[in-house]
Design a protein around this motif. Structure first.
Motif, PDB file in Angstrom:
ATOM      1  N   ILE A 135       0.832  -1.209   0.000  1.00  0.00           N
ATOM      2  CA  ILE A 135       0.000   0.000   0.000  1.00  0.00           C
ATOM      3  C   ILE A 135       0.867   1.259   0.000  1.00  0.00           C
ATOM      4  O   ILE A 135       0.609   2.211  -0.740  1.00  0.00           O
ATOM      5  N   VAL A 136       1.935   1.242   0.805  1.00  0.00           N
ATOM      6  CA  VAL A 136       2.833   2.398   0.870  1.00  0.00           C
ATOM      7  C   VAL A 136       3.496   2.644  -0.480  1.00  0.00           C
ATOM      8  O   VAL A 136       3.583   3.788  -0.954  1.00  0.00           O
ATOM      9  N   LYS A 159       3.040   6.137  -2.713  1.00  0.00           N
ATOM     10  CA  LYS A 159       4.156   6.967  -3.187  1.00  0.00           C
ATOM     11  C   LYS A 159       4.223   6.989  -4.706  1.00  0.00           C
ATOM     12  O   LYS A 159       4.484   8.036  -5.310  1.00  0.00           O
ATOM     13  N   GLY A 160       3.948   5.829  -5.317  1.00  0.00           N
ATOM     14  CA  GLY A 160       3.983   5.755  -6.779  1.00  0.00           C
ATOM     15  C   GLY A 160       2.916   6.623  -7.416  1.00  0.00           C
ATOM     16  O   GLY A 160       3.158   7.306  -8.425  1.00  0.00           O
ATOM     17  N   ILE A 202      -5.916   8.025   3.753  1.00  0.00           N
ATOM     18  CA  ILE A 202      -5.226   7.951   2.452  1.00  0.00           C
ATOM     19  C   ILE A 202      -5.493   9.223   1.655  1.00  0.00           C
ATOM     20  O   ILE A 202      -4.582   9.800   1.046  1.00  0.00           O
ATOM     21  N   GLU A 203      -6.751   9.673   1.676  1.00  0.00           N
ATOM     22  CA  GLU A 203      -7.078  10.927   0.990  1.00  0.00           C
ATOM     23  C   GLU A 203      -6.260  12.074   1.575  1.00  0.00           C
ATOM     24  O   GLU A 203      -5.690  12.886   0.845  1.00  0.00           O
ATOM     25  N   SER A 238      -8.222  -6.414   1.207  1.00  0.00           N
ATOM     26  CA  SER A 238      -7.432  -7.642   1.044  1.00  0.00           C
ATOM     27  C   SER A 238      -6.101  -7.601   1.796  1.00  0.00           C
ATOM     28  O   SER A 238      -5.408  -8.602   1.879  1.00  0.00           O
ATOM     29  N   SER A 239      -5.753  -6.429   2.366  1.00  0.00           N
ATOM     30  CA  SER A 239      -4.487  -6.308   3.086  1.00  0.00           C
ATOM     31  C   SER A 239      -4.565  -7.019   4.437  1.00  0.00           C
ATOM     32  O   SER A 239      -5.563  -6.887   5.158  1.00  0.00           O
ATOM     33  N   PRO A 240      -3.524  -7.779   4.813  1.00  0.00           N
ATOM     34  CA  PRO A 240      -3.537  -8.466   6.108  1.00  0.00           C
ATOM     35  C   PRO A 240      -3.586  -7.491   7.290  1.00  0.00           C
ATOM     36  O   PRO A 240      -4.051  -7.843   8.371  1.00  0.00           O
TER      37      PRO A 240
END
Length: 406
Positions: free
Chosen positions: A40-41, A45-46, A104-105, A85-87
């Motif tokens: 996610i990080v 950044k991407g 995130i926003e 879906s992230s653990p």
């Protein structure tokens, strides 16, 4: 009721809420440091780098605002799927998931604010200037013009109005759309407190929009049109399409639309009175000086740093000529501020001149009507003479023809 802050730009209520927001956001940032959040990080950044590159002025195919809006909406959808879906985030409640998406926003829009706010391919800046000019011209408006009663302005009501204006001004100091919306929510709650205080009972929703229009005009918030468009384009749709924040945001949009299209009829005034008051607006050049906001020039890119800065109030910035007339609380007595002292007399002079101008205009119209009536009367008399002359000539001609036939 909410109390006004004598020091910085934030009210005690908004300062407490901001403190809680910082604490929650810090927890989110700590979560991102976990190895399981690496994907996610990396994507965060991407995406930020991708947007910055795509919006470089030197880019031959620089992204349009519409393309940026579509890209960010798509990214929010993608992140929603990744969170489920992230653990680290899997199994969160709907509220926890919503908070993660809000975080995130906040993260990406704080980084992209300078790039995406008031884009060059829009009319945002022009609309801001026009709206500011209109608000400046309309600061003579009283609550009665907008069909709601404020009654006697007690110190309590005055503080609540200042708090509402302060929250509106805070909108432009925030970077993330959700933080701008929260300023709108807090402003709206201050307005309901005002309505409750003046009615001694439950505040009516029918009075809310007129009161909001009044607060917007008197507060003259900076870059309000651009801020509204920024929220619409890049904010989480859930915040501006449902719930309490949606109601308040929609009313603010309506308030701005009303101001942009305001006319004599909408204020139940004659056109001459409306024009006269607007002409006098040059004496109402700026919003109240004792309503200040926390400034943040956006020079820091780290959203955590920005949030920390949001908690540091600025001192009260007053013009030099008003510093000598501050009261014991450090708040300037605007009644003694020289431009304000002369304002009423100047406005009355303008109104008197407008009245004299109207009297002269009516007299000129009356003379014009008399001249027009005389012209028509004269034309009628000339026509009558011509007709009689033509009839006489015809009669003589008939007589001459008859005599010639004998």
């Amino acid at each position: 009721t909410r109390e006004a802050s004598n020091g910085g730009g934030m009210t005690p209520t908004s300062r407490q809420e901001a403190s809680l927001a910082v604490a929650d956001f810090n927890e989110f940032l700590k979560t991102l440091k976990k190895p399981a959040s690496h994907e996610i990080v990396t994507r965060l950044k991407g995406f930020i780098d991708e947007c910055l590159v795509a919006n470089e002025p030197s880019q031959p195919n620089r992204r349009s605002t519409t393309e940026n809006q579509a890209a960010i909406e798509k990214f929010y959808t993608e992140m929603s799927s990744k969170l489920s879906s992230s653990p680290v985030f899997k199994g969160l409640s709907s509220e926890q998931t919503a908070f993660a998406l809000d975080s995130i926003e906040k993260y990406i829009m704080t980084r992209l604010h300078r790039t995406l706010f008031s884009p060059v391919d829009t009319e945002d800046e022009t609309k801001d200037i026009e709206l500011q000019r209109l608000m400046k011209q309309l600061r003579w408006i009283e609550p009665t013009h907008l069909d709601f009663q404020l009654g006697k302005t007690t110190p309590e009501i005055k503080k609540l109005i200042e708090n509402a204006q302060r929250e509106l001004m805070q909108i432009d100091t925030r970077r993330a759309p959700q933080d701008k919306v929260l300023c709108i929510v807090r402003c709206s709650k201050c307005i309901f407190d005002i309505l409750h205080a003046v009615s001694d009972g439950p505040a009516g929703a029918d009075d809310f929009l007129p009161a909001l229009i009044y607060v917007v005009i008197q507060g003259m918030p900076t870059r309000l049109y651009s801020n509204i468009q920024y929220i619409i384009r890049f904010g989480n749709n859930m915040r501006v399409s449902s719930g309490e924040s949606s109601y308040y945001f929609t009313n603010l949009v309506c308030a701005v639309a009303f101001i942009q299209n305001i006319n004599a009829e909408s204020l139940h005034m004659t056109q001459d009175d409306f024009d006269g008051y607007k002409a006098s607006s040059q004496f109402l050049a700026s919003p109240p000086e004792n309503v200040c906001v926390d400034e943040n020039d956006g020079s820091q890119d780290d959203p955590l740093t920005l949030l920390d800065l949001a908690l540091q109030p600025d001192g009260l910035n007053l013009p030099d000529e008003s510093r000598e007339i501050e009261d014991a609380n450090g708040v300037p007595d605007l009644a003694e501020f020289i431009p304000i002292k002369t304002m009423k007399a100047s406005i009355q002079e303008m109104i008197d001149l407008s009245t004299k101008h109207e009297e002269l205009r009516q007299r000129a119209l009356s003379i014009q009507a008399e001249v027009e009536a005389f012209r028509k009367s004269l034309a009628s008399e000339v026509q009558e003479i011509l007709e009689k002359t033509a009839s006489r000539n015809q009669t003589q001609q008939n007589i001459h023809s008859y005599e010639s036939s004998l």
